[in-house]
Design a protein around this motif. Structure first.
Motif, PDB file in Angstrom:
ATOM      1  N   LYS A  55       1.798  -0.196   3.828  1.00  0.00           N
ATOM      2  CA  LYS A  55       2.527  -0.407   2.654  1.00  0.00           C
ATOM      3  C   LYS A  55       2.524   0.787   1.731  1.00  0.00           C
ATOM      4  O   LYS A  55       2.983   0.892   0.548  1.00  0.00           O
ATOM      5  CB  LYS A  55       2.054  -1.601   1.684  1.00  0.00           C
ATOM      6  CG  LYS A  55       2.353  -3.096   2.390  1.00  0.00           C
ATOM      7  CD  LYS A  55       3.687  -3.519   2.490  1.00  0.00           C
ATOM      8  CE  LYS A  55       3.769  -4.970   3.031  1.00  0.00           C
ATOM      9  NZ  LYS A  55       5.168  -5.317   3.141  1.00  0.00           N
ATOM     10  N   GLU A  56       1.725   1.758   2.159  1.00  0.00           N
ATOM     11  CA  GLU A  56       1.379   2.965   1.650  1.00  0.00           C
ATOM     12  C   GLU A  56       2.743   3.860   1.117  1.00  0.00           C
ATOM     13  O   GLU A  56       2.313   4.402  -0.092  1.00  0.00           O
ATOM     14  CB  GLU A  56       0.411   3.744   2.533  1.00  0.00           C
ATOM     15  CG  GLU A  56       1.065   4.673   3.630  1.00  0.00           C
ATOM     16  CD  GLU A  56       0.346   5.601   3.917  1.00  0.00           C
ATOM     17  OE1 GLU A  56       0.627   6.997   3.822  1.00  0.00           O
ATOM     18  OE2 GLU A  56      -0.925   5.272   4.653  1.00  0.00           O
ATOM     19  N   LEU A  76       6.920  -5.125  -3.411  1.00  0.00           N
ATOM     20  CA  LEU A  76       6.126  -5.646  -3.370  1.00  0.00           C
ATOM     21  C   LEU A  76       5.832  -7.061  -4.012  1.00  0.00           C
ATOM     22  O   LEU A  76       6.546  -7.301  -5.082  1.00  0.00           O
ATOM     23  CB  LEU A  76       4.578  -5.005  -3.649  1.00  0.00           C
ATOM     24  CG  LEU A  76       4.387  -3.674  -2.983  1.00  0.00           C
ATOM     25  CD1 LEU A  76       3.019  -3.022  -3.381  1.00  0.00           C
ATOM     26  CD2 LEU A  76       4.331  -3.678  -1.331  1.00  0.00           C
ATOM     27  N   LEU A 130      -3.324  -4.101   3.494  1.00  0.00           N
ATOM     28  CA  LEU A 130      -2.053  -3.298   3.210  1.00  0.00           C
ATOM     29  C   LEU A 130      -1.898  -2.217   3.656  1.00  0.00           C
ATOM     30  O   LEU A 130      -1.098  -1.218   3.303  1.00  0.00           O
ATOM     31  CB  LEU A 130      -1.749  -3.270   1.681  1.00  0.00           C
ATOM     32  CG  LEU A 130      -1.839  -4.426   0.745  1.00  0.00           C
ATOM     33  CD1 LEU A 130      -1.657  -4.123  -0.754  1.00  0.00           C
ATOM     34  CD2 LEU A 130      -0.458  -5.387   1.058  1.00  0.00           C
ATOM     35  N   GLU A 148       0.915  -8.656  -3.520  1.00  0.00           N
ATOM     36  CA  GLU A 148       0.381  -7.482  -2.897  1.00  0.00           C
ATOM     37  C   GLU A 148       0.182  -6.592  -4.026  1.00  0.00           C
ATOM     38  O   GLU A 148      -0.622  -5.396  -3.932  1.00  0.00           O
ATOM     39  CB  GLU A 148       1.666  -6.975  -2.108  1.00  0.00           C
ATOM     40  CG  GLU A 148       1.994  -7.763  -0.923  1.00  0.00           C
ATOM     41  CD  GLU A 148       3.362  -7.560  -0.041  1.00  0.00           C
ATOM     42  OE1 GLU A 148       3.300  -7.573   1.175  1.00  0.00           O
ATOM     43  OE2 GLU A 148       4.304  -7.404  -0.586  1.00  0.00           O
ATOM     44  N   HIS A 179       5.520   2.230   0.137  1.00  0.00           N
ATOM     45  CA  HIS A 179       6.341   1.154  -0.653  1.00  0.00           C
ATOM     46  C   HIS A 179       6.149   1.566  -2.150  1.00  0.00           C
ATOM     47  O   HIS A 179       5.164   1.936  -2.504  1.00  0.00           O
ATOM     48  CB  HIS A 179       6.037  -0.317  -0.269  1.00  0.00           C
ATOM     49  CG  HIS A 179       6.684  -0.476   1.216  1.00  0.00           C
ATOM     50  ND1 HIS A 179       6.252  -0.050   2.164  1.00  0.00           N
ATOM     51  CD2 HIS A 179       7.147  -1.492   1.588  1.00  0.00           C
ATOM     52  CE1 HIS A 179       6.661  -0.540   3.434  1.00  0.00           C
ATOM     53  NE2 HIS A 179       7.322  -1.628   2.709  1.00  0.00           N
TER      54      HIS A 179
END
Length: 222
Positions: free
Chosen positions: A130-131, A138, A127, A142, A133
């Motif tokens: 995706k930090e 998700l 991931l 995720e 998000h």
């Protein structure tokens, strides 16, 4: 790594969740803990992480007798244990980075080191992008990966997973299980509580089976 000797757990309402449990999990081992709903799996995990105390018996985790731990030593032990839950337990109002960083912040790790370690573990669980998000953005798989990253970012010696694939479809469940095997190969002791026999029917890992609070099986999977 984990030693139970004649452990009992009885609640105030009289329910006896565990009876006469004696077991050993070796360092760097990956084992499955199985049994029907209510068999005592979650109770056993809570005893290991010192979320609860046994009614009777001895528990040793990472060479520490849990009955003799108090105060700051309990906090230190918990930093050596990562926990993955079925429902993720992520902070909905915080992005992925903050969710994963939480154990490091609590432990007082320097800010620069936090950034390095969070990004490294997010890369490990697939991931890296995706930090920023939020959890609602998700998928279920995720979110579970974020939970695994948070459990492992503090580099624990022991990882406990309580029904970690219960809400996932089979393909996603297999991906999550592959992550546990990967971290086990990097010398993390792993205990996975699950009632999904599909996960271990084709492996050579040991299975600890609980039935109505008693350990009835602790041999190799055949």
């Amino acid at each position: 790594m984990i030693h139970f000797s004649q452990v009992y757990k009885r609640y105030r309402n009289g329910h006896e969740a565990l009876r006469r449990v004696t077991l050993h999990v070796e360092r760097d081992e990956l084992v499955f803990l199985t049994g029907h709903s209510g068999a005592g799996k979650s109770t056993l995990l809570r005893l290991i992480m010192l979320a609860e105390r046994p009614t009777r018996g001895q528990i040793i985790v990472n060479d520490q007798n849990l009955a003799r731990l108090a105060g700051r030593r309990i906090a230190y032990l918990r930093r050596q244990i990562g926990v993955v839950f079925q429902d993720h337990k992520l902070l909905a109002d915080r992005p992925v980075f903050d969710n994963v960083a939480l154990p490091l912040i609590v432990a007082g790790v320097p800010h620069r080191e936090i950034g390095r370690r969070v990004r490294a573990i997010l890369d490990k669980v697939g991931l890296p992008a995706k930090e920023s998000h939020y959890p609602i953005m998700l998928s279920g798989g995720e979110q579970q990966r974020v939970g695994i990253a948070r459990a492992l970012v503090n580099r624990p010696a022991l990882l406990l997973a309580d029904e970690p694939t219960g809400n996932l479809d089979p393909d996603l469940a297999d991906e999550i299980m592959a992550l546990f095997y990967e971290f086990n190969r990097h010398h993390v002791t792993v205990v996975i509580a699950t009632h999904d026999f599909r996960h271990f029917q084709s492996t050579e890992q040991r299975v600890l089976e609980l039935r109505a609070g008693e350990l009835v099986g602790s041999g190799d999977v055949r």
